[in-house]
Design an enzyme around this catalytic site. Structure first.
Site, short mmCIF file in Angstrom:
data_model
loop_
_atom_site.label_atom_id
_atom_site.label_comp_id
_atom_site.label_asym_id
_atom_site.label_seq_id
_atom_site.Cartn_x
_atom_site.Cartn_y
_atom_site.Cartn_z
N GLY A 3 31.94 26.91 65.03
CA GLY A 3 32.31 25.52 65.25
C GLY A 3 33.62 25.40 66.01
O GLY A 3 34.26 26.38 66.37
N GLN A 4 34.03 24.16 66.26
CA GLN A 4 35.23 23.90 67.05
C GLN A 4 36.48 24.51 66.41
O GLN A 4 37.22 25.26 67.04
CB GLN A 4 35.44 22.40 67.23
CG GLN A 4 34.38 21.71 68.05
CD GLN A 4 34.65 20.22 68.18
OE1 GLN A 4 35.07 19.76 69.22
NE2 GLN A 4 34.42 19.48 67.13
N ASP A 49 24.82 30.32 55.23
CA ASP A 49 24.27 28.97 55.31
C ASP A 49 24.73 28.19 54.10
O ASP A 49 24.32 28.45 52.97
CB ASP A 49 22.74 29.04 55.36
CG ASP A 49 22.10 27.68 55.58
OD1 ASP A 49 22.83 26.66 55.54
OD2 ASP A 49 20.88 27.63 55.79
N THR A 69 28.76 17.28 59.55
CA THR A 69 29.62 16.29 60.22
C THR A 69 28.85 15.19 60.95
O THR A 69 29.45 14.38 61.64
CB THR A 69 30.54 16.99 61.24
OG1 THR A 69 29.73 17.71 62.19
CG2 THR A 69 31.49 17.96 60.55
N TYR A 122 29.01 10.45 54.47
CA TYR A 122 29.83 11.56 54.95
C TYR A 122 31.16 11.60 54.23
O TYR A 122 31.57 12.64 53.70
CB TYR A 122 30.04 11.45 56.46
CG TYR A 122 31.09 12.39 56.99
CD1 TYR A 122 30.88 13.76 57.02
CD2 TYR A 122 32.32 11.90 57.45
CE1 TYR A 122 31.85 14.63 57.50
CE2 TYR A 122 33.29 12.76 57.94
CZ TYR A 122 33.05 14.12 57.96
OH TYR A 122 34.03 14.98 58.42
N LYS A 155 32.58 14.50 51.55
CA LYS A 155 33.82 15.25 51.77
C LYS A 155 34.79 15.04 50.61
O LYS A 155 35.48 15.98 50.18
CB LYS A 155 34.47 14.83 53.09
CG LYS A 155 33.67 15.22 54.33
CD LYS A 155 33.55 16.72 54.50
CE LYS A 155 34.87 17.35 54.93
NZ LYS A 155 34.73 18.81 55.19
#
Length: 301
Positions: free
Chosen positions: A10-11, A44, A70, A133, A137
């Site tokens: 990911g980023q 995963d 996300t 979302y 979180k």
């Protein structure tokens, strides 16, 4: 120090893989075996049992959890998946860390707040997510604290980079395709480059002292604030200057109700970074500096 980096493709994970190397051994892990570099393990987060087996096999001293569900809008119709990845998997990590005496570094979000404030949100302000979302979180944060494991919860916002799927790259793509764009101007936040998040994380770990004693939640975003429309303006201005776009599209500001989305977004989600400065002496630059850096990274040489 043996570190397991989840979400390595990911980023933030991609940048972390470079930033934390001087601190010890880094084991990369990702859901997609095709996306990670050689030697990575598969992890995963939607499969909690498999995740637990991976943790017990690798036995990390530090878990860097840069993996998350996300897809903000899709989460409204797929709550089970969002909760499995953002809450249940995080709970499993926290339980491992509590049992093994390890440190969990976990990234959370400005979406745990409802956006009703008129000044930057502090870490101890009341949380009230507007959608699935944000709730997922927040559930992950709560599970970490309840486990009493050593942890750093780092809340960030509007993350982008020169790679991956993010607002900046989307604007460059649609800006090259269209002559006219309409972008929301009544949602305010702080665009934060993934590289800044990764570099700051490495600096925090280097200055932490006693990792096993850490029980901290901190905000980690660029300085300043801007709307999505203002963010887009800056992207296009710099993209034109750097030769990424030969033509700059016309950009009109619109209110959120003219761009309906499945999930409601917080109107004001700027986070207060004072605790980060006081605790670790770190103050990130203005968000505009980040856009300049990322655009230069993308620009043709």
């Amino acid at each position: 120090m043996r570190m397991l980096l989840l979400g390595a493709s990911g980023q933030v994970g991609f940048e972390l893989a470079r930033s934390v190397v001087p601190l010890g051994d880094v084991i990369l892990a990702s859901r997609d075996e095709n996306d990670v570099r050689a030697g990575a393990v598969r992890a995963d987060l939607s499969d909690t049992a498999a995740l637990c087996a991976t943790l017990d096999r690798v036995r990390p001293d530090v878990i860097l959890n840069a993996a998350a569900y996300t897809a903000v809008d899709r989460a409204e119709d797929d709550e089970d998946a969002a909760m499995r990845i953002n809450a249940h998997a995080v709970e499993a990590m926290a339980e491992y860390c509590a049992r093994a005496g390890a440190l969990l570094v976990h990234y959370s979000t400005d979406y745990v707040f409802d956006g009703s404030a008129s000044q930057p949100w502090r870490e101890d302000d009341p949380t009230a997510p507007l959608g699935v979302y944000g709730r997922s979180k927040l559930a992950g944060e709560i599970a970490i604290r309840q486990s009493d494991c050593a942890h750093l919860i780092l809340r960030t916002s509007w993350v982008y980079a020169a790679r991956g799927q993010n607002f900046l790259r989307t604007m460059l793509r649609v800006g090259a395709e269209r002559e006219h764009l309409r972008v929301v101007d009544d949602q305010i936040g702080a665009p934060t480059p993934a590289r800044w998040i990764a570099n700051t994380t490495a600096l925090i770990l280097a200055r932490l002292g006693k990792p096993q004693a850490a029980r901290e939640t901190m905000h980690l975003t660029a300085a300043g604030e801007v709307s999505w429309h203002g963010f887009a303006q800056q992207i296009f201005q710099l993209a034109g200057e750097q030769g990424i776009l030969s033509r700059i599209p016309r950009l009109d500001p619109i209110p959120s109700d003219q761009y309906p989305t499945r999930a409601k977004r917080p109107a004001y989600s700027r986070l207060d970074n004072e605790r980060l400065r006081e605790r670790f002496g770190i103050a990130l630059p203005d968000w505009r500096n980040g856009v300049q850096q990322v655009i230069r990274e993308i620009a043709p040489t």
